[in-house]
Design a protein around this motif. Structure first.
Motif, PDB file in Angstrom:
ATOM      1  N   GLU A  36       0.838  -1.206   0.000  1.00 42.98           N
ATOM      2  CA  GLU A  36       0.000   0.000   0.000  1.00 42.98           C
ATOM      3  C   GLU A  36       0.871   1.253   0.000  1.00 42.98           C
ATOM      4  O   GLU A  36       0.568   2.238  -0.682  1.00 42.98           O
ATOM      5  CB  GLU A  36      -0.923  -0.022   1.226  1.00 42.98           C
ATOM      6  CG  GLU A  36      -1.886   1.151   1.309  1.00 42.98           C
ATOM      7  CD  GLU A  36      -1.281   2.371   1.978  1.00 42.98           C
ATOM      8  OE1 GLU A  36      -1.481   3.487   1.469  1.00 42.98           O
ATOM      9  OE2 GLU A  36      -0.581   2.202   2.997  1.00 42.98           O
ATOM     10  N   THR A  39       2.270   1.689  -3.597  1.00 43.09           N
ATOM     11  CA  THR A  39       1.321   2.199  -4.591  1.00 43.09           C
ATOM     12  C   THR A  39       0.865   3.625  -4.262  1.00 43.09           C
ATOM     13  O   THR A  39       0.539   4.400  -5.168  1.00 43.09           O
ATOM     14  CB  THR A  39       0.100   1.258  -4.690  1.00 43.09           C
ATOM     15  OG1 THR A  39      -0.718   1.645  -5.793  1.00 43.09           O
ATOM     16  CG2 THR A  39      -0.750   1.312  -3.450  1.00 43.09           C
ATOM     17  N   SER A  40       0.843   4.001  -2.965  1.00 40.58           N
ATOM     18  CA  SER A  40       0.430   5.354  -2.594  1.00 40.58           C
ATOM     19  C   SER A  40       1.514   6.374  -2.898  1.00 40.58           C
ATOM     20  O   SER A  40       1.240   7.585  -2.900  1.00 40.58           O
ATOM     21  CB  SER A  40       0.077   5.409  -1.100  1.00 40.58           C
ATOM     22  OG  SER A  40      -1.089   4.654  -0.832  1.00 40.58           O
ATOM     23  N   LYS A  48      -4.449   6.094  -4.449  1.00 38.10           N
ATOM     24  CA  LYS A  48      -3.465   6.333  -3.389  1.00 38.10           C
ATOM     25  C   LYS A  48      -4.122   7.030  -2.198  1.00 38.10           C
ATOM     26  O   LYS A  48      -5.104   7.760  -2.329  1.00 38.10           O
ATOM     27  CB  LYS A  48      -2.315   7.186  -3.918  1.00 38.10           C
ATOM     28  CG  LYS A  48      -2.718   8.594  -4.308  1.00 38.10           C
ATOM     29  CD  LYS A  48      -1.514   9.380  -4.809  1.00 38.10           C
ATOM     30  CE  LYS A  48      -1.924  10.789  -5.226  1.00 38.10           C
ATOM     31  NZ  LYS A  48      -0.773  11.572  -5.695  1.00 38.10           N
ATOM     32  N   HIS A 134      -3.065  -3.810  -4.500  1.00 34.94           N
ATOM     33  CA  HIS A 134      -1.992  -2.820  -4.500  1.00 34.94           C
ATOM     34  C   HIS A 134      -0.886  -3.197  -5.482  1.00 34.94           C
ATOM     35  O   HIS A 134      -0.287  -2.307  -6.108  1.00 34.94           O
ATOM     36  CB  HIS A 134      -1.423  -2.664  -3.092  1.00 34.94           C
ATOM     37  CG  HIS A 134      -2.409  -2.145  -2.095  1.00 34.94           C
ATOM     38  ND1 HIS A 134      -3.014  -0.910  -2.223  1.00 34.94           N
ATOM     39  CD2 HIS A 134      -2.914  -2.685  -0.957  1.00 34.94           C
ATOM     40  CE1 HIS A 134      -3.838  -0.707  -1.205  1.00 34.94           C
ATOM     41  NE2 HIS A 134      -3.792  -1.776  -0.427  1.00 34.94           N
ATOM     42  N   CYS A 137      -2.212  -2.283  -8.991  1.00 32.41           N
ATOM     43  CA  CYS A 137      -2.170  -0.826  -9.182  1.00 32.41           C
ATOM     44  C   CYS A 137      -0.744  -0.357  -9.477  1.00 32.41           C
ATOM     45  O   CYS A 137      -0.516   0.472 -10.359  1.00 32.41           O
ATOM     46  CB  CYS A 137      -2.703  -0.118  -7.938  1.00 32.41           C
ATOM     47  SG  CYS A 137      -4.492  -0.179  -7.744  1.00 32.41           S
ATOM     48  N   THR A 138       0.215  -0.913  -8.748  1.00 31.99           N
ATOM     49  CA  THR A 138       1.615  -0.519  -8.950  1.00 31.99           C
ATOM     50  C   THR A 138       2.121  -0.961 -10.311  1.00 31.99           C
ATOM     51  O   THR A 138       2.772  -0.189 -11.025  1.00 31.99           O
ATOM     52  CB  THR A 138       2.491  -1.128  -7.838  1.00 31.99           C
ATOM     53  OG1 THR A 138       1.967  -0.757  -6.558  1.00 31.99           O
ATOM     54  CG2 THR A 138       3.921  -0.628  -7.957  1.00 31.99           C
TER      55      THR A 138
END
Length: 240
Positions: A36, A39-40, A48, A134, A137-138
């Motif tokens: 997390e 990805t944020s 994010k 996550h 997303c990354t």
């Protein structure tokens, strides 16, 4: 704490079990936190979390949901002598430690055991889902979407660091999976030896050491720092 400290202090088996489950839950939650955080840190990621309060709420709720597995311990029999007799019906030839040591029989009812195993599988799927979310997303923003707010060099460094995180996660997770595999095999075959259980627990307890070594090994900056420390010590010892 799992290597005899609590026993030496006279802590009850139930407290030891609860503390062990809590530590395992924190450990699994840390994997979600790692991905997390990764990805944020991507500016183009619409999912994010920018606020600290949002992240605390997110991880707090996740941990609360995962902690529901502890409720299974409420089914632990109060009459441990009768529970031991029930356990002997399932496994009539335990090791000598079963009779010599202070044993805690957590569950004896077959339906309850199956329900707890099913809950454990649901919990595992829940954790894997968040990790995969996550990760996806990354990967999407680092490898698929063209870079907009970052340079190509920055993107390459982010990709390299992400690959390092993948390896630093997979290496120690293999030890955690060994415990899950042994539980599944025992549930299916009912023919798992005590030696194999002991070996699995040793592998499980090595998780912290293996994870530390993995972190120092997969990331180039850490490898260089450790190498400089080793070479400096060797150089100082030769001068002495």
């Amino acid at each position: 704490m799992g290597l005899g400290l609590f026993n030496w202090l006279g802590v009850s088996n139930m407290i030891q079990l609860i503390s062990g489950v809590i530590q395992v839950l924190i450990m699994t939650q840390s994997y979600i936190f790692v991905f997390e955080t990764r990805t944020s840190s991507l500016l183009m990621n619409r999912f994010k979390m920018t606020r600290t309060s949002t992240r605390i709420l997110y991880h707090g709720l996740l941990y609360l949901v995962n902690s529901l597995i502890i409720l299974a311990l409420l089914a632990t029999p109060h009459d441990q002598e009768a529970a031991k007799l029930d356990a002997l019906k399932r496994d009539p030839c335990p090791t000598v430690e079963f009779f010599e040591n202070d044993i805690l029989v957590v569950l004896t009812d077959k339906k309850t055991i199956d329900l707890v195993l099913l809950s454990g599988i649901v919990l595992l799927i829940h954790i894997i889902f968040h990790i995969l979310f996550h990760v996806i997303c990354t990967v999407y923003h680092l490898y698929i979407v063209p870079p907009k707010s970052s340079s190509i060099e920055t993107r390459k460094k982010q990709q390299k660091f992400f690959i390092g995180i993948i390896f630093q996660t997979i290496i120690p997770l293999t030890l955690l999976w060994s415990l899950l595999v042994i539980v599944i095999v025992d549930e299916i075959t009912h023919n798992v030896t005590q030696e194999l259980v002991n070996l699995t627990m040793i592998m499980f307890s090595l998780h912290g050491i293996v994870e530390s070594v993995a972190v120092l090994s997969v990331h180039q900056s850490y490898r260089r720092a450790v190498w400089r420390m080793i070479t400096r010590e060797n150089h100082d010892s030769k001068n002495d």
